[in-house]
Design an enzyme around this catalytic site. Structure first.
Site, PDB file in Angstrom:
ATOM      1  N   GLY A  93       0.796  -1.217   0.000  1.00  0.00           N
ATOM      2  CA  GLY A  93       0.000   0.000   0.000  1.00  0.00           C
ATOM      3  C   GLY A  93       0.837   1.280   0.000  1.00  0.00           C
ATOM      4  N   CYS A 107      24.866 -24.589 -13.786  1.00  0.00           N
ATOM      5  CA  CYS A 107      24.940 -23.343 -14.559  1.00  0.00           C
ATOM      6  C   CYS A 107      26.209 -22.557 -14.227  1.00  0.00           C
ATOM      7  CB  CYS A 107      23.703 -22.494 -14.279  1.00  0.00           C
ATOM      8  SG  CYS A 107      23.670 -20.942 -15.185  1.00  0.00           S
ATOM      9  N   ARG A 113       1.585   3.547 -13.847  1.00  0.00           N
ATOM     10  CA  ARG A 113       1.352   4.069 -12.498  1.00  0.00           C
ATOM     11  C   ARG A 113       0.369   5.242 -12.541  1.00  0.00           C
ATOM     12  NH1 ARG A 113       4.629   1.852  -8.812  1.00  0.00           N
ATOM     13  NH2 ARG A 113       4.207   3.528  -7.333  1.00  0.00           N
ATOM     14  N   CYS A 164      16.353 -18.348   1.390  1.00  0.00           N
ATOM     15  CA  CYS A 164      15.646 -17.183   1.889  1.00  0.00           C
ATOM     16  C   CYS A 164      14.841 -17.602   3.112  1.00  0.00           C
ATOM     17  CB  CYS A 164      14.763 -16.567   0.810  1.00  0.00           C
ATOM     18  SG  CYS A 164      13.627 -17.717  -0.003  1.00  0.00           S
ATOM     19  N   CYS A 177      14.341 -15.386  -7.498  1.00  0.00           N
ATOM     20  CA  CYS A 177      13.225 -15.405  -6.550  1.00  0.00           C
ATOM     21  C   CYS A 177      12.332 -16.623  -6.778  1.00  0.00           C
ATOM     22  CB  CYS A 177      12.399 -14.134  -6.701  1.00  0.00           C
ATOM     23  SG  CYS A 177      11.000 -14.055  -5.554  1.00  0.00           S
ATOM     24  N   CYS A 216      17.492 -11.290  -0.606  1.00  0.00           N
ATOM     25  CA  CYS A 216      17.037 -12.676  -0.624  1.00  0.00           C
ATOM     26  C   CYS A 216      16.948 -13.250  -2.035  1.00  0.00           C
ATOM     27  CB  CYS A 216      15.690 -12.793   0.065  1.00  0.00           C
ATOM     28  SG  CYS A 216      14.418 -11.673  -0.571  1.00  0.00           S
ATOM     29  N   ASP A 258       7.043 -11.326   1.505  1.00  0.00           N
ATOM     30  CA  ASP A 258       6.220 -10.303   0.865  1.00  0.00           C
ATOM     31  C   ASP A 258       5.434 -10.863  -0.312  1.00  0.00           C
ATOM     32  OD1 ASP A 258       5.196  -7.783   0.363  1.00  0.00           O
ATOM     33  OD2 ASP A 258       6.920  -7.124  -0.810  1.00  0.00           O
TER      34      ASP A 258
END
Length: 422
Positions: free
Chosen positions: A78, A351, A145, A291, A361, A285, A307
């Site tokens: 927010g 790799c 935005r 993580c 992530c 992370c 998150d």
């Protein structure tokens, strides 16, 4: 997730809590936002405002749980400035009794549209670091935005940024790289340079369309993948950045930066890559081996594993009833965070840029490899392209730093042979 705690988390390691003091409430309606949909987790008449007892418990328990001499409070949303200045004045008052125990810092992530001179005087007085969400020049920023009435926000953000500068408030910029943004790397980077922005972080926008389960729960985006099984839902939203264009974007910006701006402009994405090349643990992370130590606190005190995992099955408890270290222990014991490393497909483990990427992530690991193994990062082609391109420069950076020479000398090395005497 099983919540049995077999091995408590090492309290000597740092943790991070990202607080959402007004939950998903926001005055903007950005196309790519993944957080405002979390309103579906709460009643329709929810008051998105962190009550005093939750705020007090959070401040005391976070400081107690953090082993380092410095504690960073990160306030996000927010849009947290919707809470008004009185809320953050209360934050400072509640933190005061602990200032003799720890160095306390506050970071406020904002869209910048509500920043006034009064806000700036407060932020400066209490040494807040402000992160401003700004995607680039007006044509780029306003593409995604806009406010809830569909109006452009660029001019309001720039006025807020100008006020921060006028009052000497420390700030940085987080720029989201969405689908169309990736086609304009020079425009974006040159804009930030022209505006005198010294600290920038580029964040790739990748969201999946919702599947049937997501829609039934009231979500408009796909939920995080389970790394150890095949995902049938691999279609991304129209505004998501494509893998190779994202790599090309980073390369184009890196090329400009490494030749002209080292030591003057600080691009966090490049700092992270250099940090990994130096053999250090990742400060973020996304590129860490594992993580799970960065959790999210909602306005009502509920704590979630990440998150990007604010969903009922990843709820760890409530700050009023539990402490952060115990909740993180439950999460890690259930496999959250550790699976980032253990569920890497063979292609990733073999790799040549594994040390830099670490699989990326987990939210983005919803594809299969050519060997039909699950857990491949959607952005893999882009990451590989960028990390392989930057390797030759990262080697020079490391050599300079190992010889106690300024990293900015890399710009001279690019122009011609550089002799380093050891």
């Amino acid at each position: 997730m099983s919540l049995d705690v077999k091995n408590p988390v090492d309290s000597r390691q740092g943790i991070h809590i990202l607080a959402k003091p007004n939950g998903p409430a926001c005055n903007l309606a950005c196309d790519y936002c993944f957080y405002t949909e979390k309103q579906s987790l709460f009643p329709k008449d929810e008051n998105y405002r962190m009550p005093d007892n939750v705020l007090e418990a959070y401040i005391a328990k976070y400081i107690s749980a953090q082993p380092s001499p410095e504690v960073e409070f990160a306030w996000q949303g927010g849009e947290p400035t919707l809470l008004g200045l009185d809320f953050f004045k209360k934050v400072i008052e509640m933190q005061k009794p602990f200032t003799g125990q720890k160095t306390i810092r506050n970071v406020l992530q904002s869209n910048g549209t509500l920043i006034t001179d009064e806000w700036c005087r407060f932020l400066k007085r209490h040494s807040f670091l402000v992160g401003i969400s700004l995607d680039g020049p007006q044509i780029v920023h306003d593409r995604y935005r806009r406010d809830r009435g569909g109006k452009a926000t660029f001019n309001k953000v720039m006025k807020g940024l100008e006020r921060l500068r006028k009052h000497g408030v420390e700030y940085n910029v987080m720029a989201c790289v969405a689908g169309e943004t990736a086609c304009k790397p020079q425009d974006v980077y040159h804009f930030f340079k022209k505006e005198g922005v010294e600290f920038i972080q580029f964040f790739p926008v990748v969201e999946r369309i919702p599947d049937e389960i997501s829609e039934k729960r009231g979500f408009c985006l796909g939920m995080p993948p389970l790394l150890d099984r095949e995902e049938t839902n691999v279609e991304v939203t129209p505004w998501s950045v494509a893998p190779e264009p994202y790599g090309d974007f980073l390369i184009a910006v890196f090329d400009e930066w490494v030749k002209n701006d080292v030591g003057r402009v600080f691009v966090m994405n490049f700092e992270w890559a250099l940090n990994a090349w130096m053999g250090n643990a990742s400060p973020v992370c996304v590129f860490a081996k594992q993580c799970g130590r960065s959790i999210v606190l909602e306005h009502n005190g509920d704590v979630y594993a990440c998150d990007h995992h604010v969903y009922p099955e990843y709820r760890l408890g409530n700050i009023l009833d539990d402490n952060p270290l115990h909740m993180i222990s439950k999460s890690i014991a259930a496999g959250f965070g550790t699976g980032k490393e253990t569920a890497l497909p063979r292609r990733c483990r073999e790799c040549d840029v594994l040390e830099l990427c670490r699989g990326g992530c987990p939210k983005h690991r919803f594809l299969k490899t050519y060997d039909d193994e699950p857990g491949l990062n959607y952005l893999c082609p882009g990451y590989r392209k960028f990390f392989n391109y930057s390797k030759k420069y990262l080697r020079v950076f490391r050599q300079l730093l190992e010889n106690n020479l300024p990293a900015s000398l890399v710009m001279d090395a690019i122009k011609g042979p550089l002799v380093i005497k050891t």
